[in-house]
Design a protein around this motif. Structure first.
Motif, PDB file in Angstrom:
ATOM      1  N   ILE A  54      14.673 -17.380  31.058  1.00 20.11           N
ATOM      2  CA  ILE A  54      13.386 -17.011  30.465  1.00 20.11           C
ATOM      3  C   ILE A  54      12.642 -18.285  30.105  1.00 20.11           C
ATOM      4  O   ILE A  54      13.144 -19.111  29.346  1.00 20.11           O
ATOM      5  CB  ILE A  54      13.574 -16.125  29.222  1.00 20.11           C
ATOM      6  N   ASP A  55      11.446 -18.438  30.660  1.00 20.21           N
ATOM      7  CA  ASP A  55      10.601 -19.607  30.407  1.00 20.21           C
ATOM      8  C   ASP A  55       9.335 -19.132  29.693  1.00 20.21           C
ATOM      9  O   ASP A  55       8.561 -18.361  30.263  1.00 20.21           O
ATOM     10  CB  ASP A  55      10.250 -20.289  31.729  1.00 20.21           C
ATOM     11  N   ILE A  56       9.141 -19.571  28.445  1.00 18.07           N
ATOM     12  CA  ILE A  56       7.993 -19.147  27.647  1.00 18.07           C
ATOM     13  C   ILE A  56       7.130 -20.362  27.347  1.00 18.07           C
ATOM     14  O   ILE A  56       7.633 -21.371  26.836  1.00 18.07           O
ATOM     15  CB  ILE A  56       8.435 -18.483  26.330  1.00 18.07           C
ATOM     16  N   ARG A  57       5.849 -20.261  27.658  1.00 14.19           N
ATOM     17  CA  ARG A  57       4.916 -21.356  27.389  1.00 14.19           C
ATOM     18  C   ARG A  57       3.615 -20.797  26.823  1.00 14.19           C
ATOM     19  O   ARG A  57       3.187 -19.709  27.183  1.00 14.19           O
ATOM     20  CB  ARG A  57       4.610 -22.131  28.661  1.00 14.19           C
ATOM     21  N   ALA A  58       2.996 -21.600  25.959  1.00 14.79           N
ATOM     22  CA  ALA A  58       1.716 -21.210  25.354  1.00 14.79           C
ATOM     23  C   ALA A  58       0.637 -22.163  25.855  1.00 14.79           C
ATOM     24  O   ALA A  58       0.885 -23.356  26.053  1.00 14.79           O
ATOM     25  CB  ALA A  58       1.805 -21.270  23.846  1.00 14.79           C
ATOM     26  N   LYS A  59      -0.552 -21.628  26.034  1.00 14.76           N
ATOM     27  CA  LYS A  59      -1.692 -22.434  26.473  1.00 14.76           C
ATOM     28  C   LYS A  59      -2.842 -22.204  25.497  1.00 14.76           C
ATOM     29  O   LYS A  59      -3.254 -21.074  25.271  1.00 14.76           O
ATOM     30  CB  LYS A  59      -2.102 -22.012  27.883  1.00 14.76           C
TER      31      LYS A  59
END
Length: 131
Positions: free
Chosen positions: A3-8
């Protein structure tokens, strides 16, 4: 399952990361052998202007087929994550069920009768003759 979670557009808080990981873990645990990678992208579309602009995009990579991609936009990012995860789970279930049905439909059916010897069966199977 990775699981790869990123915020922009904003800093991803530990609480938000934990919420997304927990929800995905519960929702997709049944498909752990089918799913290779899940990418979650969290966006604040309008920035500080407010409004229904928090977006959660989930992309689930599956071997041998196209990815399942779900996107949801809400005023609250936690709600956007919840709704996107629920929709992703349903979409994944439908996609995997269709794959399994398609795979089973292509398998030839071979009947074995009591009077068949193993040698006769293998000869018919090799020749493509089934009854």
């Amino acid at each position: 399952m990775q699981i790869d979670i990123r915020a922009k557009g904003f800093e991803l808080s530990p609480a938000l990361r934990e919420h997304a990981e927990r929800r995905l873990g519960f929702a997709l645990s049944w498909a752990v052998y089918d799913v290779r990678k899940v990418a979650v992208r969290l966006y604040d579309i309008n920035g500080p202007r407010g409004g229904e602009d928090k977006c959660c995009r989930i992309q689930i990579a599956l071997p041998g087929t196209s990815d399942v991609v779900i996107e949801d936009t809400e005023a609250d990012l936690y709600i956007a994550i919840n709704r996107a995860v629920d929709r992703a789970e349903r979409s994944l279930a439908r996609r995997l069920e269709r794959q399994r049905e398609h795979r089973h439909a292509r398998q030839p059916v071979v009947e074995i009768t009591d009077d068949d010897s193993a040698e006769e069966f293998e000869q018919r199977a090799d020749a493509g003759v089934f009854h």
